[in-house]
Every structure is written in structure tokens, then in C-alpha cells.
Design a protein around this motif. Sequence first.
Motif, PDB file in Angstrom:
ATOM      1  N   VAL A  25       0.859  -1.186   0.000  1.00  0.00           N
ATOM      2  CA  VAL A  25       0.000   0.000   0.000  1.00  0.00           C
ATOM      3  C   VAL A  25       0.890   1.230   0.000  1.00  0.00           C
ATOM      4  N   SER A  26       0.329   2.321  -0.476  1.00  0.00           N
ATOM      5  CA  SER A  26       1.066   3.577  -0.478  1.00  0.00           C
ATOM      6  C   SER A  26       1.078   4.180   0.910  1.00  0.00           C
ATOM      7  N   ALA A  27       2.079   5.002   1.152  1.00  0.00           N
ATOM      8  CA  ALA A  27       2.157   5.750   2.411  1.00  0.00           C
ATOM      9  C   ALA A  27       1.946   7.225   2.074  1.00  0.00           C
ATOM     10  N   PRO A  28       0.709   7.716   2.257  1.00  0.00           N
ATOM     11  CA  PRO A  28       0.431   9.109   1.871  1.00  0.00           C
ATOM     12  C   PRO A  28       1.238  10.116   2.702  1.00  0.00           C
ATOM     13  N   ARG A  29       1.569   9.749   3.933  1.00  0.00           N
ATOM     14  CA  ARG A  29       2.376  10.650   4.773  1.00  0.00           C
ATOM     15  C   ARG A  29       3.666   9.947   5.176  1.00  0.00           C
ATOM     16  N   VAL A  30       4.775  10.622   4.902  1.00  0.00           N
ATOM     17  CA  VAL A  30       6.084  10.082   5.302  1.00  0.00           C
ATOM     18  C   VAL A  30       6.889  11.183   5.972  1.00  0.00           C
ATOM     19  N   LYS A  31       7.852  10.757   6.780  1.00  0.00           N
ATOM     20  CA  LYS A  31       8.677  11.720   7.505  1.00  0.00           C
ATOM     21  C   LYS A  31      10.132  11.267   7.437  1.00  0.00           C
ATOM     22  N   ALA A  32      11.043  12.078   7.972  1.00  0.00           N
ATOM     23  CA  ALA A  32      12.459  11.694   8.062  1.00  0.00           C
ATOM     24  C   ALA A  32      12.575  10.556   9.074  1.00  0.00           C
ATOM     25  N   PRO A  33      13.572   9.697   8.958  1.00  0.00           N
ATOM     26  CA  PRO A  33      14.647   9.735   7.966  1.00  0.00           C
ATOM     27  C   PRO A  33      14.246   9.146   6.613  1.00  0.00           C
ATOM     28  N   ALA A  34      14.972   9.616   5.602  1.00  0.00           N
ATOM     29  CA  ALA A  34      14.837   9.054   4.267  1.00  0.00           C
ATOM     30  C   ALA A  34      15.536   7.699   4.227  1.00  0.00           C
ATOM     31  N   PRO A  35      15.198   6.863   3.260  1.00  0.00           N
ATOM     32  CA  PRO A  35      15.976   5.618   3.115  1.00  0.00           C
ATOM     33  C   PRO A  35      17.440   5.935   2.866  1.00  0.00           C
ATOM     34  N   ALA A 145       6.253   4.938   0.734  1.00  0.00           N
ATOM     35  CA  ALA A 145       6.388   5.554  -0.588  1.00  0.00           C
ATOM     36  C   ALA A 145       5.021   5.761  -1.208  1.00  0.00           C
ATOM     37  N   ILE A 146       4.915   6.828  -1.986  1.00  0.00           N
ATOM     38  CA  ILE A 146       3.690   7.044  -2.763  1.00  0.00           C
ATOM     39  C   ILE A 146       4.047   7.697  -4.091  1.00  0.00           C
ATOM     40  N   TRP A 147       3.385   7.247  -5.130  1.00  0.00           N
ATOM     41  CA  TRP A 147       3.587   7.749  -6.494  1.00  0.00           C
ATOM     42  C   TRP A 147       2.580   8.874  -6.729  1.00  0.00           C
ATOM     43  N   ASP A 180       4.543   7.652   8.293  1.00  0.00           N
ATOM     44  CA  ASP A 180       4.022   8.503   9.358  1.00  0.00           C
ATOM     45  C   ASP A 180       2.539   8.157   9.532  1.00  0.00           C
ATOM     46  N   GLY A 181       2.184   7.600  10.658  1.00  0.00           N
ATOM     47  CA  GLY A 181       0.792   7.184  10.865  1.00  0.00           C
ATOM     48  C   GLY A 181       0.590   5.738  10.460  1.00  0.00           C
ATOM     49  N   THR A 182      -0.674   5.393  10.262  1.00  0.00           N
ATOM     50  CA  THR A 182      -0.960   3.995   9.926  1.00  0.00           C
ATOM     51  C   THR A 182      -1.288   3.878   8.437  1.00  0.00           C
ATOM     52  N   LEU A 183      -0.944   2.734   7.889  1.00  0.00           N
ATOM     53  CA  LEU A 183      -1.223   2.500   6.477  1.00  0.00           C
ATOM     54  C   LEU A 183      -2.661   2.020   6.301  1.00  0.00           C
ATOM     55  N   ARG A 184      -3.209   2.324   5.145  1.00  0.00           N
ATOM     56  CA  ARG A 184      -4.580   1.941   4.809  1.00  0.00           C
ATOM     57  C   ARG A 184      -4.752   0.420   4.884  1.00  0.00           C
ATOM     58  N   PRO A 185      -5.786  -0.049   5.609  1.00  0.00           N
ATOM     59  CA  PRO A 185      -6.002  -1.497   5.615  1.00  0.00           C
ATOM     60  C   PRO A 185      -6.488  -1.951   4.244  1.00  0.00           C
ATOM     61  N   LEU A 186      -6.074  -3.133   3.845  1.00  0.00           N
ATOM     62  CA  LEU A 186      -6.445  -3.620   2.512  1.00  0.00           C
ATOM     63  C   LEU A 186      -7.787  -4.342   2.543  1.00  0.00           C
ATOM     64  N   VAL A 187      -8.564  -4.125   1.500  1.00  0.00           N
ATOM     65  CA  VAL A 187      -9.791  -4.889   1.316  1.00  0.00           C
ATOM     66  C   VAL A 187      -9.441  -6.018   0.357  1.00  0.00           C
ATOM     67  N   ASP A 188      -9.864  -7.226   0.708  1.00  0.00           N
ATOM     68  CA  ASP A 188      -9.536  -8.368  -0.155  1.00  0.00           C
ATOM     69  C   ASP A 188     -10.252  -8.224  -1.498  1.00  0.00           C
ATOM     70  N   GLU A 189      -9.512  -8.311  -2.584  1.00  0.00           N
ATOM     71  CA  GLU A 189     -10.078  -8.212  -3.936  1.00  0.00           C
ATOM     72  C   GLU A 189     -10.374  -9.611  -4.453  1.00  0.00           C
TER      73      GLU A 189
END
Length: 198
Positions: A25-35, A145-147, A180-189
Amino acid sequence: MLQPPRSQENDKILMDALIALQTRVSAPRVKAPAPDRQTLEQIFKAAFRTADHGLLKPWRFLVIQGQSLQRFADLFAAAVLADKPDSTETDISSIRNKALRAPLVVVGIACPKAAPKVPESEQLLSAGGALQNMLTAAFALGVGAIWRTGPMATHPVVMQGLGLQPGESIIGFVYMGTVDGTLRPLVDEPVDAHVQDW
Ligand SMILES: Cc1cc2nc3c(=O)[nH]c(=O)nc-3n(C[C@H](O)[C@H](O)[C@H](O)COP(=O)(O)O)c2cc1C
């Protein structure tokens, strides 16, 4: 020569790859440190393994971090001012904050090559695959990460400032950092919803 891993220990690595592919899943909010550099190298090596008709490598990447982030934000601000010279300070700081929302940004650039048997559309797909591989590898390595794209990805001021050459395009800004925060829970497709026997 590189061979796919085959050992008992590496069988586990292959299983981890499947889990990453199926649960990313994407991470809409990220913080330091960078990879760090080593982690980033792993992510790029995954990107380079995108399918690539003709082995043309129709992509390149820019890494923006540290002091360069301010110059990146300056470019976004210049783009907004070019479109709307009477932009308010709020408009400018809002667009600057978008550029500064992660400690590291990878700019994905498609650079199609002249190749009679490989249309440009296929080369763009290959570049897109590279970015997708990057997201999956980042996820597997615990990097948020998020695109993103948006108007800045096609703005001439941004394209010129980042040094794009004729024929090149920005296919995405991958914002990376620590989740930063929690990632979106996935819905089973359910597979049947998108796949039919023919
Ligand atoms: C080419 C492309 C451009 C995108 N641009 C944006 C964007 O500008 N802003 C955004 O919020 N999400 C954008 N997304 C979607 C996110 O990257 C993300 O995939 C989406 O929010 C779904 O979340 P998930 O990846 O966790 O399933 C884009 C995705 C792609 C493939």
C-alpha cells in the motif's frame, strides 16, 4: 551472472516477494529519515527489472533530498507564479509544502528511444513498471512511498528546471521516507471480479 535465489533460505525471500506484491500500500504521509543509500540502491535495482521490450532502458531517475528539496520547492513555486503572477503567499507556501512533504523524492522520467519495433507507448509502460517495482521494493524494505503526479509533473517550468530533454516526460514523483501514521487497511479483492476465463 545473476541467478534467481534457490536456497532454502532464499525460498523464504521469494515468498516475501509475493507477500509484498500482494499487500503493498502507499504511504500518503512520510517523515524523516529518508531511506539510506544502500536501501535506495536495492529499490533502484528492483526498478531496473521492469519488463523492457528491446532492452532500451527508456527511463531515468533523479533523487532529490537534503538541500536539493528547497530547490525542488522553488521550482514548484516558480511554476505556480508563472501561471498566476498574483498568487498569494498562501498559494506559494501550499505548493512548496507539497514538494517538501517527504525527506526524499525520486523523479521518474520516461525517455523513449528511437526503436522501429518498440512504440513509444510500450516504452512508457516499461518506465511505469519501473516505478511500480520501486514502490513494491520500498514496501518490502519498510520504506513508506507514494507515487504522485499532478500539474507539476507536466509543467514546463518544472520540466525545464529538472533538466528534461526533448521527448522526455515526468511519469511520477515518488515521495519516500519513514511511514508517518498507519497504512490503509487492505480490502480483499476477489480475483473473479477482475478476471474472466475466455
Ligand atoms: C501514474 C500515477 C499517478 C498518480 N498520481 C497521484 C497523485 O498525484 N496524487 C495522489 O494522491 N495519488 C496519485 N496516484 C495514486 C497513488 O499513488 C496510490 O496508488 C493510490 O492512492 C492508491 O493507494 P495504494 O497504492 O495504497 O493502493 C497516482 C498513481 C499513478 C499510477
